[in-house]
Design an enzyme around this catalytic site. Structure first.
Site, PDB file in Angstrom:
ATOM      1  N   HIS A  63      10.376   5.812-105.341  1.00 25.53           N
ATOM      2  CA  HIS A  63      11.128   4.852-106.140  1.00 25.53           C
ATOM      3  C   HIS A  63      12.567   5.327-106.255  1.00 25.53           C
ATOM      4  O   HIS A  63      12.822   6.496-106.555  1.00 25.53           O
ATOM      5  CB  HIS A  63      10.534   4.724-107.544  1.00 25.53           C
ATOM      6  CG  HIS A  63       9.159   4.134-107.565  1.00 25.53           C
ATOM      7  ND1 HIS A  63       8.913   2.784-107.689  1.00 25.53           N
ATOM      8  CD2 HIS A  63       7.939   4.722-107.441  1.00 25.53           C
ATOM      9  CE1 HIS A  63       7.611   2.565-107.658  1.00 25.53           C
ATOM     10  NE2 HIS A  63       6.990   3.727-107.509  1.00 25.53           N
TER      11      HIS A  63
ATOM     12  N   HIS B  93       9.452  -2.675 -99.713  1.00 26.95           N
ATOM     13  CA  HIS B  93       9.821  -2.336-101.090  1.00 26.95           C
ATOM     14  C   HIS B  93       9.668  -0.847-101.380  1.00 26.95           C
ATOM     15  O   HIS B  93      10.085  -0.370-102.426  1.00 26.95           O
ATOM     16  CB  HIS B  93       8.972  -3.136-102.080  1.00 26.95           C
ATOM     17  CG  HIS B  93       7.518  -2.777-102.023  1.00 26.95           C
ATOM     18  ND1 HIS B  93       6.670  -3.275-101.063  1.00 26.95           N
ATOM     19  CD2 HIS B  93       6.775  -1.947-102.786  1.00 26.95           C
ATOM     20  CE1 HIS B  93       5.455  -2.777-101.255  1.00 26.95           C
ATOM     21  NE2 HIS B  93       5.489  -1.958-102.289  1.00 26.95           N
TER      22      HIS B  93
ATOM     23  N   HIS C 112       4.546   7.662-102.330  1.00 24.22           N
ATOM     24  CA  HIS C 112       5.629   6.719-102.053  1.00 24.22           C
ATOM     25  C   HIS C 112       6.789   6.999-102.993  1.00 24.22           C
ATOM     26  O   HIS C 112       6.677   7.825-103.901  1.00 24.22           O
ATOM     27  CB  HIS C 112       5.110   5.273-102.207  1.00 24.22           C
ATOM     28  CG  HIS C 112       4.660   4.983-103.603  1.00 24.22           C
ATOM     29  ND1 HIS C 112       3.354   5.096-103.990  1.00 24.22           N
ATOM     30  CD2 HIS C 112       5.350   4.638-104.714  1.00 24.22           C
ATOM     31  CE1 HIS C 112       3.249   4.810-105.279  1.00 24.22           C
ATOM     32  NE2 HIS C 112       4.456   4.537-105.739  1.00 24.22           N
TER      33      HIS C 112
ATOM     34  N   THR D 130       2.651   0.759-111.706  1.00 24.69           N
ATOM     35  CA  THR D 130       3.971   0.202-112.054  1.00 24.69           C
ATOM     36  C   THR D 130       4.326  -0.999-111.178  1.00 24.69           C
ATOM     37  O   THR D 130       5.447  -1.477-111.217  1.00 24.69           O
ATOM     38  CB  THR D 130       5.072   1.276-111.937  1.00 24.69           C
ATOM     39  OG1 THR D 130       5.190   1.670-110.560  1.00 24.69           O
ATOM     40  CG2 THR D 130       4.756   2.483-112.804  1.00 24.69           C
ATOM     41  N   THR D 131       3.368  -1.410-110.377  1.00 21.61           N
ATOM     42  CA  THR D 131       3.525  -2.626-109.578  1.00 21.61           C
ATOM     43  C   THR D 131       2.283  -3.492-109.825  1.00 21.61           C
ATOM     44  O   THR D 131       1.259  -2.994-110.297  1.00 21.61           O
ATOM     45  CB  THR D 131       3.624  -2.285-108.071  1.00 21.61           C
ATOM     46  OG1 THR D 131       2.539  -1.442-107.710  1.00 21.61           O
ATOM     47  CG2 THR D 131       4.941  -1.591-107.751  1.00 21.61           C
TER      48      THR D 131
ATOM     49  N   HIS E 112       5.669   9.272-106.145  1.00 21.77           N
ATOM     50  CA  HIS E 112       4.353   9.133-106.770  1.00 21.77           C
ATOM     51  C   HIS E 112       3.274   9.544-105.779  1.00 21.77           C
ATOM     52  O   HIS E 112       3.182   8.977-104.689  1.00 21.77           O
ATOM     53  CB  HIS E 112       4.122   7.678-107.206  1.00 21.77           C
ATOM     54  CG  HIS E 112       4.977   7.279-108.368  1.00 21.77           C
ATOM     55  ND1 HIS E 112       5.284   5.976-108.666  1.00 21.77           N
ATOM     56  CD2 HIS E 112       5.584   8.050-109.318  1.00 21.77           C
ATOM     57  CE1 HIS E 112       6.041   5.954-109.757  1.00 21.77           C
ATOM     58  NE2 HIS E 112       6.247   7.192-110.173  1.00 21.77           N
TER      59      HIS E 112
HETATM   60 ZN   LIG Z   1       5.072   4.194-107.606  1.00 16.42          ZN
END
Ligand SMILES: [Zn+2]
Length: 248
Positions: free
Chosen positions: A105, A78, A103, A199-200, A122
């Site tokens: 997005h 992901h 990581h 955000t996860t 991020h």
């Molecule tokens: Zn993130």
């Protein structure tokens, strides 16, 4: 291999008379979210739409003591994640965080005045603590489509083809200096700051968010290559519920 020690002064505004409520402490507010239809995780969720004309003056000082050492790259299915070696720290006011990972997005999670971007990185920092609830400081970096980005080029070919695989990186192979060098002088240390969440899952509301004002560039091919691996992995923007955004 030579190690680089970068000391990047991100901010040094200290207000003598601060008119805003202090963001320190980060006690989790006791909230009854059952009263708000559709709200499952609390009132300090991320990402958000940052309205750049509705901010207050920032009062935090941040220093990065960055050992330029990224040890591994992961294809997590992901997302694509770079793992830092131990030793890099970030100090906000008098609180120390440790660099953990960064990581990506695709597209961006944060919006600026309602506008999204094709890519957001991020940089996740964690406060060393024995508390059961970890405290985070995350730097958000937005990318628009443009020139090839040297930092992304450092690792793009090294991303494992299979999901859930990790590949070790040679010391110095991926250099944050490539990213830092692209920030124009007048935008070094400029950011939007607010209190938010991961955000996860589990969407923990212990994140000090700093979204850089400088919009970085990455080529269409680089953005598409990351998107092909991680898919569309941006969470939708969340309500502010009275939170303040400050900037410097
Ligand atoms: Zn993130």
């Amino acid at each position: 291999m030579r190690q680089y020690l970068l000391i990047i002064i991100l901010g040094c505004i200290i207000l003598q008379h601060c008119t805003t409520t202090s963001n320190e402490g980060f006690t989790q507010p006791k909230t009854d979210t059952t009263l708000v239809p559709g709200l499952q995780h609390g009132f300090e969720q991320s990402p958000i739409n940052i309205i750049t004309t509705a901010t207050e003056e920032g009062h935090h000082t941040i220093y990065l003591y960055f050992q330029d050492s990224i040890k591994a790259i992961e294809n997590k299915g992901h997302t694509v994640q770079l793992d830092f070696k131990e030793g890099s720290t970030l100090i906000q006011d008098d609180t120390t965080f440790e660099f953990k990972q960064c990581h990506f997005h695709t597209p961006s999670e944060h919006l600026l005045d309602g506008k999204g971007f094709p890519l957001e990185m991020h940089i996740v920092n964690i406060m060393p603590s024995t508390d059961s609830i970890p405290q985070y400081l995350v730097i958000g970096i937005l990318f628009k489509e443009g020139k090839r980005n040297a930092f992304i080029d450092d690792f793009l070919q090294a991303i494992p083809k299979q999901a859930h695989q990790t590949k070790d990186l040679a010391p110095g192979q991926v250099s944050f200096q490539d990213l830092v060098d692209s920030i124009p002088h007048e935008l070094k240390g400029k950011f939007y700051h607010y209190r938010g969440s991961l955000t996860t899952p589990p969407y923990t509301e212990t994140v000090r968010w700093y979204v850089a004002k400088h919009i970085f560039e990455a080529s269409k091919e680089q953005i598409e290559a990351l998107h092909a691996i991680e898919g569309s992995n941006a969470r939708q923007v969340q309500g502010l519920y009275g939170r303040k955004i400050d900037e410097k």
